[in-house]
Scaffold this active site. Structure first.
Site, short mmCIF file in Angstrom:
data_model
loop_
_atom_site.label_atom_id
_atom_site.label_comp_id
_atom_site.label_asym_id
_atom_site.label_seq_id
_atom_site.Cartn_x
_atom_site.Cartn_y
_atom_site.Cartn_z
CB ALA A 232 -0.90 -0.03 1.24
CG ASP A 251 0.33 -2.70 3.24
OD1 ASP A 251 -0.15 -2.33 4.34
OD2 ASP A 251 1.36 -2.22 2.76
CG ASP A 287 8.76 -0.50 -0.73
OD1 ASP A 287 9.83 -0.30 -0.12
OD2 ASP A 287 8.09 0.41 -1.24
CE LYS A 316 10.98 0.32 3.16
NZ LYS A 316 10.97 0.79 1.80
C1 LIG Z 1 7.00 2.18 1.98
S1 LIG Z 1 5.36 1.63 2.17
C2 LIG Z 1 5.16 0.68 0.72
C3 LIG Z 1 4.96 1.50 -0.52
C4 LIG Z 1 4.51 0.66 -1.69
N1 LIG Z 1 5.54 -0.27 -2.12
C5 LIG Z 1 4.14 1.52 -2.86
O1 LIG Z 1 4.77 1.39 -3.90
O2 LIG Z 1 3.19 2.29 -2.74
C6 LIG Z 1 5.51 0.44 3.42
C7 LIG Z 1 4.29 -0.39 3.64
O3 LIG Z 1 4.64 -1.48 4.49
C8 LIG Z 1 3.45 -1.87 5.13
N2 LIG Z 1 3.73 -2.81 6.21
C9 LIG Z 1 4.31 -2.58 7.41
N3 LIG Z 1 4.33 -3.71 8.14
C10 LIG Z 1 3.74 -4.68 7.37
C11 LIG Z 1 3.47 -6.04 7.57
N4 LIG Z 1 3.79 -6.68 8.69
N5 LIG Z 1 2.87 -6.73 6.58
C12 LIG Z 1 2.56 -6.11 5.42
N6 LIG Z 1 2.79 -4.81 5.19
C13 LIG Z 1 3.37 -4.10 6.15
C14 LIG Z 1 2.83 -0.55 5.57
O4 LIG Z 1 1.45 -0.69 5.84
C15 LIG Z 1 3.13 0.32 4.34
O5 LIG Z 1 1.99 0.37 3.49
#
Ligand SMILES: C[S@@+](CC[C@H](N)C(=O)[O-])C[C@H]1O[C@@H](n2cnc3c(N)ncnc32)[C@H](O)[C@@H]1O
Length: 360
Positions: A232, A251, A287, A316
């Site tokens: 997301a 997500d 990501d 990250k």
């Molecule tokens: C940098 S954003 C991703 C952006 C995405 N790749 C885009 O292109 O729009 C990081 C995402 O990691 C998700 N996230 C964090 N912990 C997570 C988990 N345990 N499982 C899945 N998603 C997770 C967050 O909700 C967030 O939407």
């Protein structure tokens, strides 16, 4: 106790940049990480910071006959000539550059690419127009016969074609280096591979994925099955759907409404740590904004299960010891049987690196 006694012997001051050194470009603020990485790769490479966005070493680290890929280096060139002219007229430096390039190219007829760039810093970026004027003067001085051999870096046909780089250090100083283009760190000037996010992409993160495909020289084909962990709001998913891949986006957060009803997208609103894929897929993307070692362990698990063939992950790195974390993340991911692991802080990466691997 004197300050010296408390902190141990002072390091000898770094030598100034000289002919025979290598210059490396990095993201501004990551010079210490690149120095540490060079030191770890080759203790005798004597790396040190030159300026914001620039590091030098006495040689390019190798493992056997292969160069070691440095995660924090955007670009690199050997210093074959170091030029300094009086005054700040770009034409004067351009003519000096042309004079240096001629002998470095030799008499052969091999095609060559020529790129002039500046470090990515507040101090050096304003020199970009000076660099352009200097390049024009160099091209004019090289003459039409030599320029018939010039090609764009991306249009070279053989890895043996020459790659001439000029790093403008100041408005009167430049370093010139030539390598076979097959050994280039990047084909973008200074390693700054700018790629705009496609129209309609829900986030600018889309640029990171497009740059990763460009760097690795591969990406999903139409019909490929992809998992997008941490998807997301959907920048990466958007790019994958544009390639006509089929995507399962994982997500807990919401995907952009523009994607929600796409026929090739299934959104599972859950944590990637609890999601179980039903059958193996072609590509695993990640990501996720989460702790790097835990993400690495999850990606290793996917590898061990043979649940995907290709992996692209953005890791990250908000902590101080970035080089050590890159090493540990790579080690953990390799335990999953992922091979040909490559890691690079791409142009669009901030406090993060991109990792690519496959298992075929
Ligand atoms: C940098 S954003 C991703 C952006 C995405 N790749 C885009 O292109 O729009 C990081 C995402 O990691 C998700 N996230 C964090 N912990 C997570 C988990 N345990 N499982 C899945 N998603 C997770 C967050 O909700 C967030 O939407």
């Amino acid at each position: 106790m004197s300050r010296r006694e408390r902190t141990g012997p002072a390091k000898p001051a770094a030598r100034p940049l000289g002919v025979g050194d290598w210059i490396w470009a990095c993201r501004p603020g990551f010079e210490a990480d690149l120095v540490e990485e060079l030191e770890r790769a080759d203790k005798k490479s004597l790396p040190s910071r030159v300026a914001v966005g620039l590091v030098k070493s006495s040689r390019r680290p190798r493992r056997g006959s292969d160069f070691i890929e440095l995660a924090f280096a955007r670009q690199g060139l050997p210093v074959d000539a170091l030029l300094a002219v009086a005054g700040d007229d770009p034409r004067v430096l351009g003519e000096a550059v042309a004079g240096a390039i001629g002998p470095l190219l030799g008499a052969g007829a091999a095609p060559f690419a020529l790129q002039v760039w500046v470090a990515d810093s507040d101090e050096a970026n304003p020199l970009a127009s000076y660099a352009t004027a200097m390049e024009e003067a160099a091209v004019a001085a090289l003459g039409p016969k030599a320029m018939e051999r010039r090609v764009l870096a991306r249009a070279t046909r053989s890895g043996d074609d020459r790659f001439v780089q000029v790093c403008v250090l100041a408005a009167s100083r430049a370093a010139v280096g030539v390598i076979p283009i097959g050994g280039a760190v990047s084909l973008a000037p200074g390693g700054r591979r700018r790629i705009g996010a496609p129209a309609g992409a829900p986030s600018r993160a889309a640029s990171k994925l497009l740059e990763a495909f460009d760097w690795l020289g591969r990406g999903p084909d139409p019909g490929d099955r992809c998992i997008d962990l941490g998807a997301a709001p959907g920048g990466w998913t958007h790019v994958l759907l544009e390639r006509r891949a089929r995507v399962i986006a994982i997500d807990p957060a919401r995907m952009a409404p523009s994607l929600a009803k796409h026929k090739n997208l299934q959104h599972v609103q859950a944590s990637a740590f609890t999601y179980q894929v039903e059958e193996p897929v072609d590509w695993l993307f990640c990501d996720m904004a989460w702790r790097p070692l835990e993400v690495a362990a999850l990606l290793a698990k996917w590898g061990r299960r043979g649940a995907a063939r290709f992996l692209i992950a953005n890791i990250k790195l908000p902590m101080k010891q970035k080089v050590e974390f890159v090493r540990r993340v790579s080690e953990i991911i390799a335990t999953g049987g992922w091979q040909n692991l490559r890691v690079r802080q791409l142009y669009h990466d901030r406090e993060e690196v991109t990792l690519g691997a496959w298992r075929i």
